[in-house]
Scaffold this active site. Structure first.
Site, PDB file in Angstrom:
ATOM      1  N   ARG A 147       0.422  -1.601  -0.245  1.00  0.00           N
ATOM      2  CA  ARG A 147       0.045  -0.150  -0.360  1.00  0.00           C
ATOM      3  C   ARG A 147       0.869   1.516   0.244  1.00  0.00           C
ATOM      4  O   ARG A 147       0.384   2.345   0.778  1.00  0.00           O
ATOM      5  CB  ARG A 147      -1.185  -0.272   1.049  1.00  0.00           C
ATOM      6  CG  ARG A 147      -2.322  -0.737   1.617  1.00  0.00           C
ATOM      7  CD  ARG A 147      -2.823  -0.974  -0.033  1.00  0.00           C
ATOM      8  NE  ARG A 147      -3.517  -2.221  -0.807  1.00  0.00           N
ATOM      9  CZ  ARG A 147      -2.855  -3.237  -0.775  1.00  0.00           C
ATOM     10  NH1 ARG A 147      -1.812  -3.319  -1.111  1.00  0.00           N
ATOM     11  NH2 ARG A 147      -3.255  -4.329  -0.603  1.00  0.00           N
ATOM     12  N   SER A 183     -11.043  -0.370   2.346  1.00  0.00           N
ATOM     13  CA  SER A 183     -10.645  -0.668   3.558  1.00  0.00           C
ATOM     14  C   SER A 183     -10.126   0.909   4.540  1.00  0.00           C
ATOM     15  O   SER A 183      -9.583   1.658   4.025  1.00  0.00           O
ATOM     16  CB  SER A 183      -9.690  -1.529   3.463  1.00  0.00           C
ATOM     17  OG  SER A 183      -9.943  -2.714   2.842  1.00  0.00           O
ATOM     18  N   GLU A 203      -5.673   4.433   5.821  1.00  0.00           N
ATOM     19  CA  GLU A 203      -5.225   4.042   4.510  1.00  0.00           C
ATOM     20  C   GLU A 203      -5.242   5.028   3.604  1.00  0.00           C
ATOM     21  O   GLU A 203      -4.607   5.823   2.844  1.00  0.00           O
ATOM     22  CB  GLU A 203      -5.803   2.477   3.370  1.00  0.00           C
ATOM     23  CG  GLU A 203      -5.497   2.437   2.458  1.00  0.00           C
ATOM     24  CD  GLU A 203      -5.938   1.209   1.778  1.00  0.00           C
ATOM     25  OE1 GLU A 203      -6.032   0.461   2.301  1.00  0.00           O
ATOM     26  OE2 GLU A 203      -6.641   1.359   0.884  1.00  0.00           O
TER      27      GLU A 203
HETATM   28  C1  FAD Z   1     -15.467   0.544  -1.916  1.00  0.00           C
HETATM   29  C2  FAD Z   1     -13.763   0.413  -2.116  1.00  0.00           C
HETATM   30  C3  FAD Z   1     -13.450  -0.754  -1.983  1.00  0.00           C
HETATM   31  C4  FAD Z   1     -12.140  -0.664  -2.563  1.00  0.00           C
HETATM   32  N1  FAD Z   1     -11.114  -1.934  -2.397  1.00  0.00           N
HETATM   33  C5  FAD Z   1      -9.896  -1.103  -2.694  1.00  0.00           C
HETATM   34  C6  FAD Z   1      -9.081  -2.588  -2.374  1.00  0.00           C
HETATM   35  O1  FAD Z   1      -9.318  -3.521  -2.559  1.00  0.00           O
HETATM   36  N2  FAD Z   1      -7.440  -2.057  -2.452  1.00  0.00           N
HETATM   37  C7  FAD Z   1      -6.912  -0.851  -2.603  1.00  0.00           C
HETATM   38  O2  FAD Z   1      -5.468  -1.165  -2.678  1.00  0.00           O
HETATM   39  N3  FAD Z   1      -7.730  -0.392  -2.617  1.00  0.00           N
HETATM   40  C8  FAD Z   1      -9.513   0.187  -2.570  1.00  0.00           C
HETATM   41  N4  FAD Z   1      -9.835   1.106  -2.566  1.00  0.00           N
HETATM   42  C9  FAD Z   1      -9.275   2.709  -2.715  1.00  0.00           C
HETATM   43  C10 FAD Z   1      -9.415   3.199  -3.240  1.00  0.00           C
HETATM   44  O3  FAD Z   1     -10.768   2.812  -4.677  1.00  0.00           O
HETATM   45  C11 FAD Z   1      -8.207   3.033  -4.819  1.00  0.00           C
HETATM   46  O4  FAD Z   1      -7.019   3.686  -3.710  1.00  0.00           O
HETATM   47  C12 FAD Z   1      -7.905   3.687  -5.791  1.00  0.00           C
HETATM   48  O5  FAD Z   1      -6.466   2.977  -6.500  1.00  0.00           O
HETATM   49  C13 FAD Z   1      -7.762   5.272  -5.069  1.00  0.00           C
HETATM   50  O6  FAD Z   1      -8.211   5.518  -6.602  1.00  0.00           O
HETATM   51  P1  FAD Z   1      -8.513   7.400  -7.462  1.00  0.00           P
HETATM   52  O7  FAD Z   1      -8.344   7.621  -8.404  1.00  0.00           O
HETATM   53  O8  FAD Z   1     -10.074   7.229  -6.453  1.00  0.00           O
HETATM   54  O9  FAD Z   1      -8.275   8.778  -6.091  1.00  0.00           O
HETATM   55  P2  FAD Z   1      -7.922   9.550  -5.139  1.00  0.00           P
HETATM   56  O10 FAD Z   1      -9.265   8.945  -4.593  1.00  0.00           O
HETATM   57  O11 FAD Z   1      -8.893  10.328  -5.929  1.00  0.00           O
HETATM   58  O12 FAD Z   1      -6.896   9.781  -4.863  1.00  0.00           O
HETATM   59  C14 FAD Z   1      -6.360   9.477  -3.849  1.00  0.00           C
HETATM   60  C15 FAD Z   1      -4.483   9.341  -4.194  1.00  0.00           C
HETATM   61  O13 FAD Z   1      -4.081   9.466  -4.888  1.00  0.00           O
HETATM   62  C16 FAD Z   1      -3.809  10.656  -5.480  1.00  0.00           C
HETATM   63  N5  FAD Z   1      -3.885  10.629  -6.842  1.00  0.00           N
HETATM   64  C17 FAD Z   1      -4.974  10.389  -7.857  1.00  0.00           C
HETATM   65  N6  FAD Z   1      -4.847  10.193  -9.062  1.00  0.00           N
HETATM   66  C18 FAD Z   1      -3.359  10.600  -9.310  1.00  0.00           C
HETATM   67  C19 FAD Z   1      -2.421  11.291 -10.272  1.00  0.00           C
HETATM   68  N7  FAD Z   1      -3.071  10.589 -11.862  1.00  0.00           N
HETATM   69  N8  FAD Z   1      -1.312  11.543 -10.282  1.00  0.00           N
HETATM   70  C20 FAD Z   1      -0.780  11.922  -8.960  1.00  0.00           C
HETATM   71  N9  FAD Z   1      -1.395  11.815  -7.768  1.00  0.00           N
HETATM   72  C21 FAD Z   1      -3.269  11.228  -8.059  1.00  0.00           C
HETATM   73  C22 FAD Z   1      -4.760  11.540  -4.727  1.00  0.00           C
HETATM   74  O14 FAD Z   1      -3.905  13.266  -4.805  1.00  0.00           O
HETATM   75  C23 FAD Z   1      -4.283  10.908  -3.460  1.00  0.00           C
HETATM   76  O15 FAD Z   1      -3.273  11.620  -2.583  1.00  0.00           O
HETATM   77  C24 FAD Z   1     -11.684   0.609  -2.712  1.00  0.00           C
HETATM   78  C25 FAD Z   1     -12.095   2.191  -2.277  1.00  0.00           C
HETATM   79  C26 FAD Z   1     -13.980   2.169  -2.318  1.00  0.00           C
HETATM   80  C27 FAD Z   1     -14.518   3.104  -1.976  1.00  0.00           C
END
Ligand code: FAD
Length: 341
Positions: free
Chosen positions: A166, A244, A335
């Site tokens: 992570r 999570s 996380e």
């Molecule tokens: C129902 C649910 C289930 C999930 N299951 C999992 C799982 O099984 N495993 C897991 O690892 N995660 C899980 N997650 C967490 C999440 O989905 C992941 O971490 C996902 O990769 C976040 O992507 P996002 O585009 O929504 O990022 P955001 O939430 O928009 O951003 C997260 C972080 O990444 C940065 N970021 C986003 N895009 C960029 C970019 N292009 N360049 C630089 N920085 C950037 C942001 O600044 C922030 O710090 C889950 C979330 C939910 C709601």
């Protein structure tokens, strides 16, 4: 200037947990030039910057973000080569699970266990997204970034990204330096699914899903995730979450008692189940504190029960951390990324 800078834009609707005040300034960028312009604008106006993807790993403060939020919406999927492996470049704003679905349909193995995870492709390297025995670090070949220090577009190798559980260069050592613009994956053409995780292995075996049936394994992963409220579903309030909320702690093996489920990590260390610790510290599924609570399906997911504020979520998170610390002497680390606090 082509990029539009909006003002006072509500951020809660951009998040899966549905919490957060407004962005003082907001820009959606669909190409690199617009991204550069937005970054220049923030620098010229001395505004702090936050990069927003799909909003599925964020807790944004009730006061919002006093600066410029840049929503990265770069699109495009390009197959660069295909022989034994498919090398596929995916722009940061593509929806992660759409890409997984596409890979599975084409028989490209390596990300099938990461089915059903919300968010954008560009965010997957940030915390080295992982689930059910797979992590993106196993298939990321390159990450293209815009370096905020010098404004140059650069390409980082898998090694450069310093992936770990992570975490990565982007989350740890060089936080906020890079904007991810595209990720290139290397997937095995006609490969078998990687089924390492015991719960998934059992599920797949019981239903007679063959390992070369990527679609079947994807279906199994999504079915297991749904049971835990880990697939976004507007009709299921348990999915109004960040997934999570706590990482599974990696601790010195001496801290793990026999009753605690634990798995070998690096030498002398074990990975514990955060969900088990939370439950055994006295929190049941469905536990509520004001409008925040725990999912009725999984103690690891902190949910917005309706109208929750970031302050309420923090109160619950701190209560859980305190009780786990008091009972087990173990510190749970959140996380999601905390923004605007
Ligand atoms: C129902 C649910 C289930 C999930 N299951 C999992 C799982 O099984 N495993 C897991 O690892 N995660 C899980 N997650 C967490 C999440 O989905 C992941 O971490 C996902 O990769 C976040 O992507 P996002 O585009 O929504 O990022 P955001 O939430 O928009 O951003 C997260 C972080 O990444 C940065 N970021 C986003 N895009 C960029 C970019 N292009 N360049 C630089 N920085 C950037 C942001 O600044 C922030 O710090 C889950 C979330 C939910 C709601």
């Amino acid at each position: 200037m082509t990029v539009t800078i909006e003002q006072n834009v509500a951020l809660a609707p951009f998040t899966t947990i549905g919490i957060g005040g407004p962005a003082r300034f907001f820009a959606r960028v669909t190409d690199i030039d617009a991204l550069r312009e937005a970054l220049d604008w923030a620098r010229d106006h001395s505004q702090p910057l936050f990069i927003l993807g799909g909003g599925s790993n964020l807790l944004i403060s009730d006061d919002g973000f006093d600066g410029l939020v840049v929503h990265v919406d770069l699109r495009g999927v390009t197959v660069e080569s295909k022989d034994e492996y498919a090398t596929v470049r995916v722009a940061a704003g593509e929806v992660w699970d759409d890409f997984v679905a596409m890979a599975v349909v084409r028989g490209w193995a390596g990300i099938e266990c990461l089915s059903g995870i919300p968010g954008s492709v560009g965010a997957t390297p940030i915390q080295n997204v992982g689930a059910y025995g797979q992590e993106v670090s196993e298939t990321v070949a390159r990450v293209e970034v815009l370096d905020r220090r010098d404004g140059l577009v650069k390409t980082l190798t898998n090694w450069d990204c310093r992936f770990s559980y992570r975490s990565s260069l982007f989350k740890n050592y060089e936080r906020e330096r890079y904007v991810v613009t595209a990720v290139t994956f290397r997937l095995k053409v006609g490969g078998n699914a990687t089924v390492r995780y015991p719960e998934l292995a059992r599920f797949v075996e019981e239903r007679g899903v063959a390992l070369d049936d990527l679609q079947g394994v994807r279906g199994a992963v999504i079915a297991i995730r749904k049971r835990k409220g880990m697939v976004l579903d507007a009709s299921d309030p348990d999915t109004r979450s960040d997934g999570s909320f706590f990482m599974n702690p990696i601790v010195d093996a001496s801290l793990a008692t026999e009753e605690m489920p634990h798995f070998p990590a690096s030498e002398g260390m074990v990975k514990l189940s955060a969900a088990w610790l939370i439950e055994h510290a006295g929190f049941e599924k469905g536990f509520a504190l004001g409008n925040a609570g725990l999912s009725t399906k999984h103690t690891l997911a902190v949910i917005n029960r309706g109208g929750a504020t970031a302050r309420e979520v923090l109160a619950l998170v701190e209560l859980i951390q305190r009780r786990v610390r008091e009972k087990f002497g173990i510190e749970l680390q959140p996380e999601p990324n905390f923004i605007g606090f």
